[in-house]
Design a protein around this motif. Structure first.
Motif, short mmCIF file in Angstrom:
data_model
loop_
_atom_site.label_atom_id
_atom_site.label_comp_id
_atom_site.label_asym_id
_atom_site.label_seq_id
_atom_site.Cartn_x
_atom_site.Cartn_y
_atom_site.Cartn_z
N THR A 1 0.85 -1.20 0.00
CA THR A 1 0.00 0.00 0.00
C THR A 1 0.88 1.24 0.00
O THR A 1 1.97 1.24 0.56
CB THR A 1 -0.92 -0.02 1.24
OG1 THR A 1 -1.81 -1.13 1.12
CG2 THR A 1 -1.73 1.27 1.36
N LYS B 1 1.80 1.53 -5.28
CA LYS B 1 0.80 1.81 -6.33
C LYS B 1 1.42 1.65 -7.72
O LYS B 1 0.80 1.12 -8.64
CB LYS B 1 0.28 3.23 -6.12
CG LYS B 1 -0.98 3.56 -6.84
CD LYS B 1 -1.62 4.79 -6.21
CE LYS B 1 -2.95 5.07 -6.86
NZ LYS B 1 -2.97 6.27 -7.67
N PRO C 1 -4.18 -8.13 -1.44
CA PRO C 1 -3.96 -6.70 -1.18
C PRO C 1 -3.83 -6.41 0.30
O PRO C 1 -4.43 -7.09 1.13
CB PRO C 1 -5.22 -6.04 -1.76
CG PRO C 1 -6.27 -7.10 -1.69
CD PRO C 1 -5.58 -8.44 -1.78
N THR C 2 -3.05 -5.38 0.64
CA THR C 2 -2.82 -5.04 2.05
C THR C 2 -3.71 -3.90 2.52
O THR C 2 -3.52 -3.40 3.64
CB THR C 2 -1.35 -4.67 2.27
OG1 THR C 2 -1.01 -3.65 1.34
CG2 THR C 2 -0.43 -5.86 2.09
N SER C 3 -4.63 -3.46 1.68
CA SER C 3 -5.56 -2.40 2.10
C SER C 3 -6.73 -2.39 1.14
O SER C 3 -6.66 -2.96 0.04
CB SER C 3 -4.87 -1.03 2.06
OG SER C 3 -4.49 -0.74 0.73
N ALA D 1 -7.67 0.28 -0.37
CA ALA D 1 -7.22 1.11 -1.50
C ALA D 1 -6.50 0.25 -2.54
O ALA D 1 -6.75 0.37 -3.75
CB ALA D 1 -6.30 2.22 -0.99
N THR D 2 -5.63 -0.63 -2.07
CA THR D 2 -4.90 -1.50 -3.02
C THR D 2 -5.83 -2.50 -3.66
O THR D 2 -5.69 -2.83 -4.84
CB THR D 2 -3.72 -2.19 -2.30
OG1 THR D 2 -2.83 -1.18 -1.82
CG2 THR D 2 -2.96 -3.12 -3.23
N ASP E 1 6.34 -4.07 -1.26
CA ASP E 1 5.68 -2.98 -0.54
C ASP E 1 6.65 -1.81 -0.37
O ASP E 1 7.87 -1.99 -0.47
CB ASP E 1 5.23 -3.49 0.85
CG ASP E 1 4.10 -2.67 1.44
OD1 ASP E 1 3.79 -1.58 0.92
OD2 ASP E 1 3.51 -3.12 2.45
N ALA F 1 -1.75 1.48 6.77
CA ALA F 1 -2.06 0.09 6.37
C ALA F 1 -1.19 -0.94 7.09
O ALA F 1 -1.14 -2.10 6.70
CB ALA F 1 -1.90 -0.05 4.87
N GLU G 1 -0.47 -4.97 6.24
CA GLU G 1 0.85 -5.10 5.59
C GLU G 1 1.72 -6.10 6.34
O GLU G 1 2.43 -6.90 5.74
CB GLU G 1 1.55 -3.75 5.53
CG GLU G 1 0.94 -2.80 4.50
CD GLU G 1 1.58 -1.42 4.51
OE1 GLU G 1 1.50 -0.75 3.47
OE2 GLU G 1 2.14 -1.01 5.54
N ASP H 1 -8.33 0.42 8.16
CA ASP H 1 -9.20 -0.60 7.54
C ASP H 1 -9.70 -1.60 8.58
O ASP H 1 -10.76 -2.20 8.41
CB ASP H 1 -8.42 -1.38 6.46
CG ASP H 1 -8.25 -0.56 5.17
OD1 ASP H 1 -8.96 0.45 4.98
OD2 ASP H 1 -7.38 -0.94 4.36
#
Ligand SMILES: O=C[C@H](O)[C@H](O)[C@H](O)COP(=O)(O)O
Length: 232
Positions: A28, A33, A53-55, A57-58, A83, A101, A105, A176
């Motif tokens: 994240t 990104k 994914p670790t979030s 958003a990801t 990461d 995150a 993560e 999250d």
């Protein structure tokens, strides 16, 4: 070269470590990104991988890029996590969590055979701690948890202000996982491995941003080129 171009270069170098069939942890933040973006290009060109994914958003970004996703309930181990980090020292110990995150993560990194940390070279430090250390907390009993954290800092020769992270509306920032974050302004962290252990043992601490012994490789992009550093 601008900083986004450096982050993208580091991400591109990490992508060279990805093989067909791999199960990947997807980090994240602004550097990770770039990795997810470049990975998406490869997937659309036929690469067969699956990501955790670790979030949120990801997760959203990976879905938009067409990267197939899974969960740690569906797969056993991951081959590789890529990461970013807020700080990296020469032992490849990290501070993470600037984007909030850190809990997911760390779960994902710990479930991976390898973790590659990617960054522009401004993240490389002699001693961790100039970047405030994020500590993710259960909201219940916040003051008691903070007192216990202060005790852990004192026991390891550290001190500094603890600041509850706020969102743009001035409310407590919520992760999250539904927790809050306190950023500890320690300056120079002495004995990061011991501090990490003490923080982990505090009831109410969901996770902290010290990643000790998790990263096996760092890819740092700077104006002089790319440095790849292996953990000793
Ligand atoms: O919670 C966020 C993560 O730990 C990020 O990996 C870290 O903050 C680095 O982010 P960026 O690549 O945006 O500097």
């Amino acid at each position: 070269m601008n900083i986004e171009a450096l982050k993208r270069q580091a991400a591109a170098r990490a992508l060279e470590e990805v093989r067909d069939g791999m199960k990947l942890g997807l980090g994240t933040g602004s550097t990770a990104k770039h990795f997810v973006d470049l990975l998406g290009e490869k997937v659309r060109a036929g690469l067969n991988v699956v990501g955790v994914p670790t979030s949120e958003a990801t997760r959203i970004q990976a879905e938009q890029c067409g990267v197939p996703l899974t969960t740690l309930d569906e797969v056993d181990r991951l081959d590789l996590t890529v990461d970013g980090a807020d700080e990296i020292d020469s032992a490849l110990n990290l501070i993470k969590g600037g984007g909030g995150a850190l809990l997911r993560e760390k779960i994902v990194a710990a479930a991976s055979d390898r973790m590659i940390v990617i960054a522009d070279d401004s993240k490389w430090v002699d001693v961790l701690g100039r970047f405030p250390l994020p500590v993710e907390l259960v909201p219940f009993g916040l003051a008691a948890t903070r007192r216990a954290m202060a005790g852990a800092f004192a026991e390891t020769g550290n001190s500094g202000q603890m600041v509850l992270r706020k969102d743009k509306d001035g409310h407590a920032f919520v992760t999250d996982g539904g927790h809050w974050i306190v950023d500890a302004q320690l300056g120079r962290i002495s004995d990061a491995p011991r501090l990490a252990g003490l923080l982990t043992s505090i009831p109410g601490v969901a996770e902290h941003g010290l990643f000790i012994g998790l990263a096996s490789l760092a890819v740092l992009a700077g104006s002089q080129g790319i440095r790849v550093i292996e953990r000793r």
